[in-house]
Design a protein around this motif. Structure first.
Motif, PDB file in Angstrom:
ATOM      1  N   VAL A  34    -139.955  84.214   5.533  1.00 57.53           N
ATOM      2  CA  VAL A  34    -140.255  85.633   5.325  1.00 57.53           C
ATOM      3  C   VAL A  34    -139.461  86.113   4.129  1.00 57.53           C
ATOM      4  O   VAL A  34    -138.217  86.095   4.143  1.00 57.53           O
ATOM      5  N   LEU A  35    -140.152  86.519   3.059  1.00 57.17           N
ATOM      6  CA  LEU A  35    -139.506  86.939   1.811  1.00 57.17           C
ATOM      7  C   LEU A  35    -139.805  88.414   1.576  1.00 57.17           C
ATOM      8  O   LEU A  35    -140.923  88.791   1.205  1.00 57.17           O
ATOM      9  N   THR A  36    -138.801  89.264   1.803  1.00 63.44           N
ATOM     10  CA  THR A  36    -138.958  90.684   1.524  1.00 63.44           C
ATOM     11  C   THR A  36    -138.534  90.987   0.094  1.00 63.44           C
ATOM     12  O   THR A  36    -137.910  90.168  -0.575  1.00 63.44           O
ATOM     13  N   TYR A  37    -138.872  92.180  -0.371  1.00 65.12           N
ATOM     14  CA  TYR A  37    -138.603  92.594  -1.744  1.00 65.12           C
ATOM     15  C   TYR A  37    -139.084  91.541  -2.747  1.00 65.12           C
ATOM     16  O   TYR A  37    -138.414  91.229  -3.731  1.00 65.12           O
ATOM     17  N   THR A  38    -140.249  90.996  -2.474  1.00 60.64           N
ATOM     18  CA  THR A  38    -140.860  89.980  -3.339  1.00 60.64           C
ATOM     19  C   THR A  38    -142.298  90.405  -3.598  1.00 60.64           C
ATOM     20  O   THR A  38    -143.162  90.271  -2.734  1.00 60.64           O
ATOM     21  N   GLU A  39    -142.537  90.937  -4.773  1.00 62.07           N
ATOM     22  CA  GLU A  39    -143.817  91.575  -5.093  1.00 62.07           C
ATOM     23  C   GLU A  39    -144.796  90.597  -5.733  1.00 62.07           C
ATOM     24  O   GLU A  39    -144.466  89.936  -6.730  1.00 62.07           O
ATOM     25  N   VAL A  40    -145.981  90.506  -5.169  1.00 64.74           N
ATOM     26  CA  VAL A  40    -147.015  89.628  -5.709  1.00 64.74           C
ATOM     27  C   VAL A  40    -147.501  90.187  -7.040  1.00 64.74           C
ATOM     28  O   VAL A  40    -147.892  91.355  -7.139  1.00 64.74           O
ATOM     29  N   THR A  41    -147.484  89.345  -8.074  1.00 63.86           N
ATOM     30  CA  THR A  41    -147.922  89.771  -9.408  1.00 63.86           C
ATOM     31  C   THR A  41    -149.183  89.045  -9.875  1.00 63.86           C
ATOM     32  O   THR A  41    -149.873  89.515 -10.772  1.00 63.86           O
ATOM     33  N   GLU A  42    -149.484  87.901  -9.264  1.00 68.54           N
ATOM     34  CA  GLU A  42    -150.639  87.115  -9.716  1.00 68.54           C
ATOM     35  C   GLU A  42    -151.110  86.203  -8.590  1.00 68.54           C
ATOM     36  O   GLU A  42    -150.296  85.671  -7.823  1.00 68.54           O
ATOM     37  N   ILE A  43    -152.418  86.065  -8.466  1.00 66.72           N
ATOM     38  CA  ILE A  43    -153.008  85.068  -7.573  1.00 66.72           C
ATOM     39  C   ILE A  43    -153.829  84.124  -8.446  1.00 66.72           C
ATOM     40  O   ILE A  43    -154.752  84.549  -9.146  1.00 66.72           O
ATOM     41  N   ILE A  44    -153.445  82.862  -8.441  1.00 65.10           N
ATOM     42  CA  ILE A  44    -154.044  81.876  -9.353  1.00 65.10           C
ATOM     43  C   ILE A  44    -155.190  81.148  -8.656  1.00 65.10           C
ATOM     44  O   ILE A  44    -155.098  80.796  -7.479  1.00 65.10           O
ATOM     45  N   VAL A  46    -154.787  82.194   1.253  1.00 67.53           N
ATOM     46  CA  VAL A  46    -154.102  83.486   1.185  1.00 67.53           C
ATOM     47  C   VAL A  46    -154.766  84.443   2.171  1.00 67.53           C
ATOM     48  O   VAL A  46    -155.994  84.537   2.230  1.00 67.53           O
ATOM     49  N   ILE A  47    -153.937  85.123   2.957  1.00 66.11           N
ATOM     50  CA  ILE A  47    -154.445  86.172   3.850  1.00 66.11           C
ATOM     51  C   ILE A  47    -153.848  87.501   3.394  1.00 66.11           C
ATOM     52  O   ILE A  47    -152.627  87.667   3.363  1.00 66.11           O
ATOM     53  N   ASN A  48    -154.728  88.414   3.031  1.00 57.69           N
ATOM     54  CA  ASN A  48    -154.348  89.703   2.473  1.00 57.69           C
ATOM     55  C   ASN A  48    -154.229  90.722   3.602  1.00 57.69           C
ATOM     56  O   ASN A  48    -155.212  91.158   4.178  1.00 57.69           O
ATOM     57  N   THR A  49    -152.981  91.089   3.937  1.00 56.84           N
ATOM     58  CA  THR A  49    -152.719  92.070   4.993  1.00 56.84           C
ATOM     59  C   THR A  49    -151.940  93.250   4.416  1.00 56.84           C
ATOM     60  O   THR A  49    -151.053  93.802   5.078  1.00 56.84           O
ATOM     61  N   ALA A  50    -152.277  93.646   3.209  1.00 60.60           N
ATOM     62  CA  ALA A  50    -151.487  94.638   2.482  1.00 60.60           C
ATOM     63  C   ALA A  50    -151.812  96.075   2.856  1.00 60.60           C
ATOM     64  O   ALA A  50    -151.320  97.008   2.207  1.00 60.60           O
ATOM     65  N   GLY A  51    -152.626  96.293   3.868  1.00 63.84           N
ATOM     66  CA  GLY A  51    -152.894  97.638   4.347  1.00 63.84           C
ATOM     67  C   GLY A  51    -153.501  98.527   3.279  1.00 63.84           C
ATOM     68  O   GLY A  51    -154.496  98.159   2.646  1.00 63.84           O
ATOM     69  N   PRO A  52    -152.913  99.708   3.016  1.00 61.66           N
ATOM     70  CA  PRO A  52    -153.486 100.607   2.005  1.00 61.66           C
ATOM     71  C   PRO A  52    -153.531 100.009   0.610  1.00 61.66           C
ATOM     72  O   PRO A  52    -154.250 100.498  -0.253  1.00 61.66           O
ATOM     73  N   TRP A  53    -152.745  98.941   0.390  1.00 59.76           N
ATOM     74  CA  TRP A  53    -152.703  98.289  -0.922  1.00 59.76           C
ATOM     75  C   TRP A  53    -153.589  97.032  -0.971  1.00 59.76           C
ATOM     76  O   TRP A  53    -153.537  96.272  -1.938  1.00 59.76           O
ATOM     77  N   ALA A  54    -154.395  96.803   0.047  1.00 59.73           N
ATOM     78  CA  ALA A  54    -155.207  95.583   0.123  1.00 59.73           C
ATOM     79  C   ALA A  54    -156.190  95.478  -1.037  1.00 59.73           C
ATOM     80  O   ALA A  54    -156.471  94.383  -1.534  1.00 59.73           O
ATOM     81  N   GLY A  55    -156.728  96.610  -1.480  1.00 68.19           N
ATOM     82  CA  GLY A  55    -157.657  96.579  -2.611  1.00 68.19           C
ATOM     83  C   GLY A  55    -156.992  96.099  -3.884  1.00 68.19           C
ATOM     84  O   GLY A  55    -157.591  95.367  -4.674  1.00 68.19           O
ATOM     85  N   ARG A  56    -155.731  96.464  -4.089  1.00 65.05           N
ATOM     86  CA  ARG A  56    -155.012  96.045  -5.291  1.00 65.05           C
ATOM     87  C   ARG A  56    -154.747  94.537  -5.262  1.00 65.05           C
ATOM     88  O   ARG A  56    -154.818  93.874  -6.306  1.00 65.05           O
ATOM     89  N   ILE A  57    -154.443  94.005  -4.082  1.00 66.02           N
ATOM     90  CA  ILE A  57    -154.226  92.560  -3.972  1.00 66.02           C
ATOM     91  C   ILE A  57    -155.532  91.814  -4.234  1.00 66.02           C
ATOM     92  O   ILE A  57    -155.563  90.796  -4.945  1.00 66.02           O
ATOM     93  N   ALA A  58    -156.625  92.306  -3.670  1.00 66.77           N
ATOM     94  CA  ALA A  58    -157.921  91.662  -3.888  1.00 66.77           C
ATOM     95  C   ALA A  58    -158.297  91.670  -5.363  1.00 66.77           C
ATOM     96  O   ALA A  58    -158.891  90.707  -5.882  1.00 66.77           O
ATOM     97  N   ASP A  59    -157.949  92.741  -6.058  1.00 65.95           N
ATOM     98  CA  ASP A  59    -158.245  92.826  -7.498  1.00 65.95           C
ATOM     99  C   ASP A  59    -157.574  91.704  -8.284  1.00 65.95           C
ATOM    100  O   ASP A  59    -158.112  91.224  -9.293  1.00 65.95           O
ATOM    101  N   LEU A  60    -156.389  91.267  -7.836  1.00 66.63           N
ATOM    102  CA  LEU A  60    -155.640  90.241  -8.571  1.00 66.63           C
ATOM    103  C   LEU A  60    -156.388  88.923  -8.654  1.00 66.63           C
ATOM    104  O   LEU A  60    -156.146  88.130  -9.569  1.00 66.63           O
TER     105      LEU A  60
END
Length: 541
Positions: A165-175, A202-216
């Motif tokens: 479990v890695l907190t304070y680790t922000e996803v910047t890219e999905i390759i 990858v399982i996207n569980t980012a809640g209100p930010w899920a659209g931003r993760i999918a965009d990556l």
């Protein structure tokens, strides 16, 4: 750049993400959970604490009602330490239409939500502060749950099964290579380093930010509507049972006893940015007015904190984009392979804290099907670490725990003077009975934590004084233990106070003005906190 390998990367450390990484790990996959902040810092930690019986949705969303009724029992069993079995009431106030109560009983029966009608006299016996003009009352199996305790319990369970479990680790890219996801790149905000995780899924569980993760990853048009809801904590338990108005879900129709306070909620308004949620004063007044319908004299109690959370609602084409109240609370699983032509990633949106385990099961089932694996879910069978089935939370538990710890220490070191037990048992936060040892143990385990991180796990500063006294004590202990130096201690204290004050500005009226003025006098007049030395750049995590 640090490199890692994992079968599965879970993005988002709220209840759903913690549930998913636990489920994945218990099925034998190697897994990593990433969150750009602390666990439960988003929607999970910004709600009213209700463990749904399903009663709220028996008319508006019966499928969700049934899911809540079934998961309520499971969550109570596997997260006993986080759940208080308060029971619940649905009541018809003098301002509510009687005819809805007939729809409600019919809907509850069809949705298999247990309920019993009780007399108004019995309802008033159970909760004497209730409106004496009640016209009808029903008992249900509502409870309350500490969202942070639940999330950390699931996370520790996942770690016990091999997950990281890695907190304070922000996803910047999905390759991706072609149409297949192959890696996730993230930025460790505390160590200021890049992390690359090679992965199969990858399982996207980012809640209100899920659209931003999918965009990556090129999966666009994942429309998540943040439904902003405000809640207000009152300074003590006005009720010991969850109390709901027996009406179609509306603003300010529920009062929830959580730990030492009562929480009234909630509004439901479309937000533009889940990162910046306002707490408008007119909505605060609306909540207080609604409280009066349930508890006459509600306004005479002191409001101690107000906050807002963003429900991640999947855009429902059947209703207007601004009408979040009528969007479904059910879960939506998006298979991006069939939807967008990108394999190795799914997103899950919606749902409720009560159904977090079921959401995790359903989305991991989809992953297993895509991977061609037959690995059944077992998350309903095993309690999380520190939780014992049947031993649910009670408000006096810290009194008991402190007494037991002191007795054990005195048995083993009866002649020590001064007693280390006496030092460890010092109460740092009277409101929440948080001891020095609880603080120092967590500081040792998580040395990079902010005081807000500690607050979410220990409830530091969450009682009626809102950190007015305990924040200074906690800072002094952290400094004395060598966990921080002087400058970092000051920076963390100022950040903690800043975040507490955000929830005070909207409720500055009546007795709360006096309490806030006292706190301000302590911080400014006695400690001159605004002029203490701080690092050149204060920590803002």
């Amino acid at each position: 750049m640090r490199t890692m390998d994992a079968d599965v990367v879970v993005i988002g450390g709220g209840a759903t993400g913690a549930g998913v990484v636990r489920d994945v790990a218990m099925r034998g996959y190697s897994a990593v959970l990433l969150d750009k902040a602390d666990l439960g810092q988003g929607t999970t930690g910004r709600y009213h604490g209700l463990l749904h019986s399903g009663g709220r949705y028996v008319v508006s969303d019966p499928e969700s009602a049934t899911e809540c009724a079934e998961e309520n029992e499971i969550v109570t069993r596997i997260h006993a330490d986080a759940v208080e079995k308060t029971g619940g009431l649905f009541v018809v106030t003098p301002d509510d239409p009687m005819e809805f109560s007939d729809q409600w009983t019919e809907g509850a029966t069809k949705a298999k939500v247990p309920w019993t009608e009780i007399s108004v006299a019995e309802a008033l016996r159970r909760e004497p502060r209730l409106n004496p003009g009640l016209k009808r009352a029903f008992a249900v199996q509502d409870g309350t749950v500490d969202g942070w305790q639940m999330v950390w319990g699931a996370a520790h369970s996942a770690e016990d099964h091999g997950a990281q479990v890695l907190t304070y680790t922000e996803v910047t890219e999905i390759i991706r290579e072609g149409d297949q996801v192959t890696a996730v790149v993230a930025h460790d905000l505390k160590k200021d380093e890049q992390v690359r995780i090679s992965t199969r899924f990858v399982i996207n569980t980012a809640g209100p930010w899920a659209g931003r993760i999918a965009d990556l990853v090129g999966c666009h048009d994942v429309e998540v509507v943040p439904g902003r809801g405000i809640m207000i904590a009152m300074n003590h338990r006005l009720v010991n049972t969850v109390v709901n108005r027996c009406i179609y879900p509306a603003d300010g129709d529920i009062l929830v006893p959580v730990h030492t306070v009562s929480i009234i909620g909630t509004t439901d308004v479309k937000a533009d940015d889940p990162q910046r949620l306002a707490v408008p004063r007119n909505e605060v007044q609306q909540m207080l007015d609604s409280g009066e319908a349930l508890i006459p004299g509600f306004r005479d109690s002191r409001a101690v904190h107000a906050w807002a959370g963003a429900r991640p609602l999947f855009k429902d084409k059947r209703v207007a984009a601004t009408d979040t109240r009528h969007m479904s609370r059910g879960m939506s699983i998006l298979d991006h392979g069939t939807r967008d032509g990108v394999n190795g990633i799914v997103s899950i949106i919606g749902g409720k804290l009560t159904t977090y385990r079921l959401m995790a099961k359903n989305v991991v089932d989809v992953m297993c099907e895509q991977l061609g694996d037959d690995r059944p879910c077992t998350t309903d069978k095993e309690a999380v670490p520190g939780s014992t089935e049947g031993h649910t939370y009670v408000i006096t538990h810290r009194l008991h725990d402190n007494e037991v710890a002191r007795a054990k220490h005195l048995e083993t070191t009866p002649n020590k003077t001064p007693s280390r037990a006496a030092i460890d048992d010092q109460i740092i936060c009277e409101c929440e009975l948080m001891s020095r040892k609880m603080l120092t143990d967590l500081l040792a385990e998580q040395p990079d934590s902010t005081f807000d991180d500690l607050r979410r796990q220990l409830r530091l500063g969450m009682g009626p004084c809102q950190g007015g006294f305990c924040s200074m004590r906690a800072t002094g202990v952290a400094l004395e233990e060598g966990a921080v130096d002087v400058e970092r201690a000051t920076g963390l204290l100022r950040l903690f106070l800043k975040n507490r004050w955000i929830g005070l500005w909207p409720i500055l009226y009546g007795e709360q003005v006096r309490q806030t003025a006292l706190d301000d006098w302590i911080f400014q007049g006695t400690f001159d906190v605004e002029h203490l030395p701080v690092p050149e750049s204060e920590v803002e995590l």
